[in-house]
Write a protein that holds these residues in place. Structure first.
Motif, PDB file in Angstrom:
ATOM      1  N   LEU A 414      79.552 -20.173  54.457  1.00 56.76           N
ATOM      2  CA  LEU A 414      78.720 -20.685  53.366  1.00 56.76           C
ATOM      3  C   LEU A 414      79.291 -21.959  52.757  1.00 56.76           C
ATOM      4  O   LEU A 414      78.896 -22.357  51.660  1.00 56.76           O
ATOM      5  CB  LEU A 414      78.589 -19.624  52.253  1.00 56.76           C
ATOM      6  N   ARG A 415      80.208 -22.591  53.452  1.00 59.00           N
ATOM      7  CA  ARG A 415      80.772 -23.833  52.918  1.00 59.00           C
ATOM      8  C   ARG A 415      79.675 -24.901  52.777  1.00 59.00           C
ATOM      9  O   ARG A 415      78.826 -25.043  53.647  1.00 59.00           O
ATOM     10  CB  ARG A 415      81.879 -24.351  53.838  1.00 59.00           C
ATOM     11  N   ASN A 416      79.700 -25.594  51.658  1.00 63.96           N
ATOM     12  CA  ASN A 416      78.744 -26.679  51.368  1.00 63.96           C
ATOM     13  C   ASN A 416      77.303 -26.175  51.208  1.00 63.96           C
ATOM     14  O   ASN A 416      76.378 -26.991  51.182  1.00 63.96           O
ATOM     15  CB  ASN A 416      78.784 -27.767  52.441  1.00 63.96           C
ATOM     16  N   ASN A 417      77.115 -24.863  51.120  1.00 64.60           N
ATOM     17  CA  ASN A 417      75.777 -24.310  50.909  1.00 64.60           C
ATOM     18  C   ASN A 417      75.488 -24.342  49.413  1.00 64.60           C
ATOM     19  O   ASN A 417      76.057 -23.562  48.642  1.00 64.60           O
ATOM     20  CB  ASN A 417      75.696 -22.880  51.457  1.00 64.60           C
ATOM     21  N   GLY A 418      74.582 -25.227  49.015  1.00 67.71           N
ATOM     22  CA  GLY A 418      74.285 -25.422  47.597  1.00 67.71           C
ATOM     23  C   GLY A 418      73.301 -24.440  47.027  1.00 67.71           C
ATOM     24  O   GLY A 418      72.930 -24.541  45.854  1.00 67.71           O
ATOM     25  N   GLY A 419      72.842 -23.473  47.821  1.00 68.15           N
ATOM     26  CA  GLY A 419      71.958 -22.440  47.293  1.00 68.15           C
ATOM     27  C   GLY A 419      70.560 -22.525  47.850  1.00 68.15           C
ATOM     28  O   GLY A 419      70.346 -22.839  49.014  1.00 68.15           O
ATOM     29  N   VAL A 464      83.169  -7.878  57.725  1.00 65.07           N
ATOM     30  CA  VAL A 464      82.568  -9.144  57.291  1.00 65.07           C
ATOM     31  C   VAL A 464      83.591  -9.980  56.531  1.00 65.07           C
ATOM     32  O   VAL A 464      84.290  -9.470  55.648  1.00 65.07           O
ATOM     33  CB  VAL A 464      81.350  -8.917  56.365  1.00 65.07           C
ATOM     34  N   VAL A 465      83.652 -11.252  56.862  1.00 68.96           N
ATOM     35  CA  VAL A 465      84.412 -12.241  56.089  1.00 68.96           C
ATOM     36  C   VAL A 465      83.450 -13.350  55.707  1.00 68.96           C
ATOM     37  O   VAL A 465      82.653 -13.799  56.542  1.00 68.96           O
ATOM     38  CB  VAL A 465      85.597 -12.804  56.905  1.00 68.96           C
ATOM     39  N   VAL A 466      83.497 -13.769  54.451  1.00 66.54           N
ATOM     40  CA  VAL A 466      82.628 -14.843  53.966  1.00 66.54           C
ATOM     41  C   VAL A 466      83.495 -16.053  53.622  1.00 66.54           C
ATOM     42  O   VAL A 466      84.419 -15.954  52.809  1.00 66.54           O
ATOM     43  CB  VAL A 466      81.819 -14.394  52.728  1.00 66.54           C
ATOM     44  N   LEU A 467      83.187 -17.176  54.256  1.00 71.76           N
ATOM     45  CA  LEU A 467      83.949 -18.413  54.074  1.00 71.76           C
ATOM     46  C   LEU A 467      83.209 -19.324  53.106  1.00 71.76           C
ATOM     47  O   LEU A 467      82.042 -19.663  53.319  1.00 71.76           O
ATOM     48  CB  LEU A 467      84.135 -19.100  55.433  1.00 71.76           C
ATOM     49  N   VAL A 468      83.883 -19.708  52.007  1.00 70.31           N
ATOM     50  CA  VAL A 468      83.264 -20.537  50.970  1.00 70.31           C
ATOM     51  C   VAL A 468      84.161 -21.737  50.659  1.00 70.31           C
ATOM     52  O   VAL A 468      85.304 -21.809  51.094  1.00 70.31           O
ATOM     53  CB  VAL A 468      83.031 -19.732  49.672  1.00 70.31           C
ATOM     54  N   ILE A 478      75.710 -15.824  44.488  1.00 73.02           N
ATOM     55  CA  ILE A 478      75.105 -14.495  44.326  1.00 73.02           C
ATOM     56  C   ILE A 478      75.508 -13.596  45.493  1.00 73.02           C
ATOM     57  O   ILE A 478      75.954 -12.463  45.316  1.00 73.02           O
ATOM     58  CB  ILE A 478      73.570 -14.594  44.259  1.00 73.02           C
ATOM     59  N   PHE A 479      75.334 -14.121  46.707  1.00 72.22           N
ATOM     60  CA  PHE A 479      75.651 -13.334  47.899  1.00 72.22           C
ATOM     61  C   PHE A 479      77.142 -13.013  47.953  1.00 72.22           C
ATOM     62  O   PHE A 479      77.538 -11.851  48.154  1.00 72.22           O
ATOM     63  CB  PHE A 479      75.226 -14.102  49.151  1.00 72.22           C
ATOM     64  N   ALA A 480      77.999 -14.031  47.763  1.00 71.19           N
ATOM     65  CA  ALA A 480      79.446 -13.822  47.851  1.00 71.19           C
ATOM     66  C   ALA A 480      79.918 -12.842  46.776  1.00 71.19           C
ATOM     67  O   ALA A 480      80.758 -11.969  47.039  1.00 71.19           O
ATOM     68  CB  ALA A 480      80.177 -15.155  47.711  1.00 71.19           C
ATOM     69  N   ALA A 481      79.370 -12.962  45.560  1.00 71.34           N
ATOM     70  CA  ALA A 481      79.763 -12.069  44.461  1.00 71.34           C
ATOM     71  C   ALA A 481      79.383 -10.628  44.769  1.00 71.34           C
ATOM     72  O   ALA A 481      80.162  -9.689  44.517  1.00 71.34           O
ATOM     73  CB  ALA A 481      79.108 -12.530  43.159  1.00 71.34           C
ATOM     74  N   ARG A 488      82.528  -5.137  50.190  1.00 73.67           N
ATOM     75  CA  ARG A 488      81.909  -5.157  51.514  1.00 73.67           C
ATOM     76  C   ARG A 488      82.484  -6.265  52.413  1.00 73.67           C
ATOM     77  O   ARG A 488      82.381  -6.188  53.635  1.00 73.67           O
ATOM     78  CB  ARG A 488      80.393  -5.353  51.340  1.00 73.67           C
ATOM     79  N   ALA A 489      83.041  -7.312  51.791  1.00 75.14           N
ATOM     80  CA  ALA A 489      83.547  -8.439  52.580  1.00 75.14           C
ATOM     81  C   ALA A 489      84.775  -9.029  51.909  1.00 75.14           C
ATOM     82  O   ALA A 489      84.992  -8.875  50.702  1.00 75.14           O
ATOM     83  CB  ALA A 489      82.462  -9.503  52.730  1.00 75.14           C
ATOM     84  N   VAL A 490      85.558  -9.719  52.694  1.00 75.22           N
ATOM     85  CA  VAL A 490      86.650 -10.530  52.164  1.00 75.22           C
ATOM     86  C   VAL A 490      86.106 -11.937  51.933  1.00 75.22           C
ATOM     87  O   VAL A 490      85.509 -12.530  52.834  1.00 75.22           O
ATOM     88  CB  VAL A 490      87.839 -10.582  53.144  1.00 75.22           C
TER      89      VAL A 490
END
Length: 709
Positions: A414-419, A464-468, A478-481, A488-490
């Motif tokens: 999700l890097r650079n994902n502005g929403g 699941v791993v979420v990259l931000v 919202i999703f990462a939180a 559920r994810a790191v």
């Protein structure tokens, strides 16, 4: 940032300040006082009744609008003087009263003075660039325009111009001298140009750029600048409330849906010409096969109708004639790049999907297991067509495809994902939990509303791993939180995400004034704040990563917390939800990763680089003496070399497209090239490499722990 890069940034800094003016508005050709008053009337009523924040239109409000509008017109302080400001200031605390009466006297005064000043500016830069600069003189320039005062008078204003143009010229000279040194190293017979010749060429190039800039500025009319004023008014409520003129609204819809109707070509303005920059893979022009990047469009005809000459036409207007409904024909008279010949090309318009907007995935093998990586650039949706593709549907489909290839874990980038769409963020979160609250939203003066995933199906129950990073914002947060609160994810990446915890609604202004026939545009207005299921807002704070990795933004002024007028952080009662706590070794994996990062020489170097960038951000003063400037540049180059390898990483991992995509790549060479570049970049990405280390180490619980919150 090496010395050449810094010089290039210096060179364009002045132009970017001017270009900023053109990004804030759209045009119609003539002033329309009736429309101006209607817009003011409708906007003030919408804002006072519907905005999340109750804000009085008082003297404080008036002062914010005053400062914002003047800064919007003259961000680099090259037009107005202190004498002008003295005259403008009589309205400093009266704008609120004027707006209540639908009076735009302040706007008219400042706008008309601005027109006079921009006309004067052409003579300023033209005269200054006629003569060589004295680069032996000891003088400096500060380009922090928030700190420097407006010029005392017209003479001082010309002096501002002289210094800025001198800086632009000097940075060009320095850049060319460095290029010559590089050429001389490769070819001892290379003949260098004299400083005098380079200085003359640099002034000529700066003059050319200024002329092209003012060609674009001259195309702007009353409504361009009136939109700047309207945005000064609406942004006084909060930074994310904006007025969108009709064409801006059209672009917004296009960005949100990821598609448009037209020929599928990206265009740019080159002098007086409209040039093809790139063909959209799979689009009508790409399929037709005759149009190429670099071709210049001279005329546009709708089917069998007479062609329209678009030479000299502003780009937005030219695009209006080139775009059109699916199934219609457009005939383009084109000057070909390769041989200069003129050719008429017929294209049938169609729906064009902007591939870079959409979800894409890759598969990588690590230590004998396959892992999936999904890149989600934004949370896209087409509000006008429920059956159209959106990010939630595409994510569900992409996960199914990766599951069919037996992946052992999933990395979501999700890097650079502005929403984007709140709705799709909730639905995507639901793909990873059985069901339950995902986010809480709150209107002004009301209790929070819990938004839940009600579908008990889990599309992915694996690791699941979420990259931000610091540019992950809004729906990304919202999703990462939710993934973090459920266990559920790191979450891995920058120290914290952007911190945009507000929800905007796009409202067509004609809805409130239907008897007016012309398109009034839309307002994107903050109507809600959203909160995590644990009760905390993501506003200002964002989402703190479970594992923070140093990056170039680490010490920069960045994010919602650095915006003037940003809404405050607060909290609401937490929602009732059941944590999954999916991993038996969560803390162990996090600690292990932190230890790796702390001992990694590349990450240490990146951290030092980030501190250096912060120092450069704060140093806004430059010498205009050539020897001193060159000395400073050499020192910058010396330090920059230390960090030149900071982001050079080799993972020895090979990324490949999933099987379903392989037949598409055989048919579409442009898409294949894009995927190859993406896969190569992934293999060099130190952040992806560490995220995959974490994903590999995670161990799912055989029986998920249930913790009710």
């Amino acid at each position: 940032m090496n010395n050449l890069q810094k010089n290039s940034l210096l060179l364009i800094a002045f132009l970017l300040l001017f270009n900023n003016l053109t990004l804030q508005a759209e045009t119609t050709l003539k002033s329309d006082p009736e429309k101006d008053k209607i817009l003011v009337y409708v906007l003030k009523n919408i804002l006072t009744r519907g905005h999340f924040v109750v804000k009085d239109m008082n003297d404080d409000f008036s002062e914010k609008v005053y400062k914002s509008f003047i800064e919007g017109l003259d961000p680099s302080k090259r037009y107005f003087t202190q004498d002008d400001l003295k005259e403008f200031s009589k309205y400093k605390y009266e704008i609120d009263n004027q707006l209540l009466k639908d009076d735009v006297s302040f706007y008219n005064l400042v706008y008309n003075r601005f027109l006079e000043k921009t006309a004067n500016a052409k003579s300023y830069y033209g005269e200054i660039l006629k003569q060589p600069f004295n680069f032996n003189k000891k003088e400096t320039i500060d380009i922090d325009y928030d700190k420097i005062p407006f010029a005392k008078n017209e003479n001082k204003l010309v002096e501002y111009w002289r210094k800025q143009l001198k800086l632009n010229t000097l940075s060009r000279i320095q850049s060319e001298l460095e290029k010559q040194e590089e050429k001389l190293k490769k070819d001892k017979k290379y003949k260098k140009k004299s400083f005098k010749t380079l200085e003359k060429e640099a002034r000529k190039e700066v003059l050319k750029n200024m002329n092209e800039l003012y060609l674009r500025i001259d195309e702007l009319e009353h409504e361009d600048w009136f939109s700047v004023f309207l945005n000064s008014v609406v942004s006084a409520f909060d930074p994310h409330t904006t007025y969108m003129a009709p064409r801006i609204k059209e672009r917004f819809d296009q960005d949100m849906s990821g598609k448009l109707e037209g020929i599928g070509a990206r265009l740019s303005r080159q002098g007086i010409y409209t040039e093809i920059v790139e063909l959209v893979s799979g689009g009508p022009a790409w399929k037709q096969g005759e149009l190429e990047a670099g071709d210049i469009i001279l005329e546009v005809a709708q089917g069998d109708k007479d062609p329209l000459d678009i030479v000299g036409m502003r780009l937005d207007d030219a695009i209006k004639f080139i775009k059109g409904k699916k199934g219609t024909e457009v005939r383009l008279t084109v000057k070909k790049k390769l041989d200069g010949s003129t050719k008429i090309i017929s294209i049938i318009r169609d729906v064009v999907e902007l591939e870079e907007t959409f979800v894409k995935s890759s598969i990588v093998e690590k230590d004998g297991k396959k892992y999936g990586l999904i890149d989600l650039p934004r949370f896209y949706i087409d509000f006008s067509d429920r059956d159209a593709r959106d990010s939630a549907k595409d994510m569900e489909k992409e996960i199914a495809r990766l599951k069919s290839e037996n992946i052992a874990g999933l990395l979501i980038d999700l890097r650079n994902n502005g929403g984007g769409s709140l709705q799709t963020a909730i639905q995507i979160a639901g793909l990873f939990i059985k069901q339950g609250p995902v986010v809480q939203v709150k209107y002004r003066g009301q209790d929070p509303i819990v938004k839940s995933d009600v579908d008990p199906k889990m599309q992915w129950d694996g690791s699941v791993v979420v990259l931000v990073n610091e540019l992950s914002a809004s729906a990304s947060e919202i999703f990462a939180a939710a993934m973090q609160d459920y266990g559920r994810a790191v979450i891995i990446g920058g120290n914290q995400t952007y911190g945009k915890g507000t929800v905007q609604s796009v409202i067509p202004i004609n809805n409130f004034y239907p008897k007016y026939e012309k398109d009034l545009g839309a307002i994107k207005m903050t109507i809600q704040k959203f909160y995590r299921v644990n009760g905390g807002s993501t506003q200002i704070e964002g989402v703190y990563s479970d594992i923070a990795m140093p990056d170039r933004y680490s010490y920069m002024k960045f994010g919602e917390r650095d915006l003037d007028g940003a809404l405050i952080w607060d909290k609401v009662p937490q929602a009732k939800y059941t944590q999954t706590n999916s991993y038996e070794n969560f803390s162990e994996v996090v600690d292990k990763s932190k230890t790796r990062i702390a001992s990694n020489t590349k990450f240490k170097l990146i951290n030092e680089y980030a501190k250096w960038l912060k120092e450069n951000q704060e140093d806004t003063s430059y010498s205009l003496n050539y020897k001193d400037f060159a000395k400073e540049s050499k020192e910058q180059e010396r330090v920059a070399k230390k960090y030149s390898d900071a982001f050079k990483h080799k993972s020895n991992l090979t990324f490949n497209s999933p099987k379903y995509e392989l037949p598409l790549l055989k048919k579409d060479s442009i898409l294949a090239d894009k995927r190859n570049i993406w896969h190569k970049n992934l293999s060099k990405d130190i952040y992806v490499a560490e995220a995959l280390n974490v994903l590999k180490d995670l161990k799912l619980k055989t029986k998920l722990e249930v913790v009710k919150k």
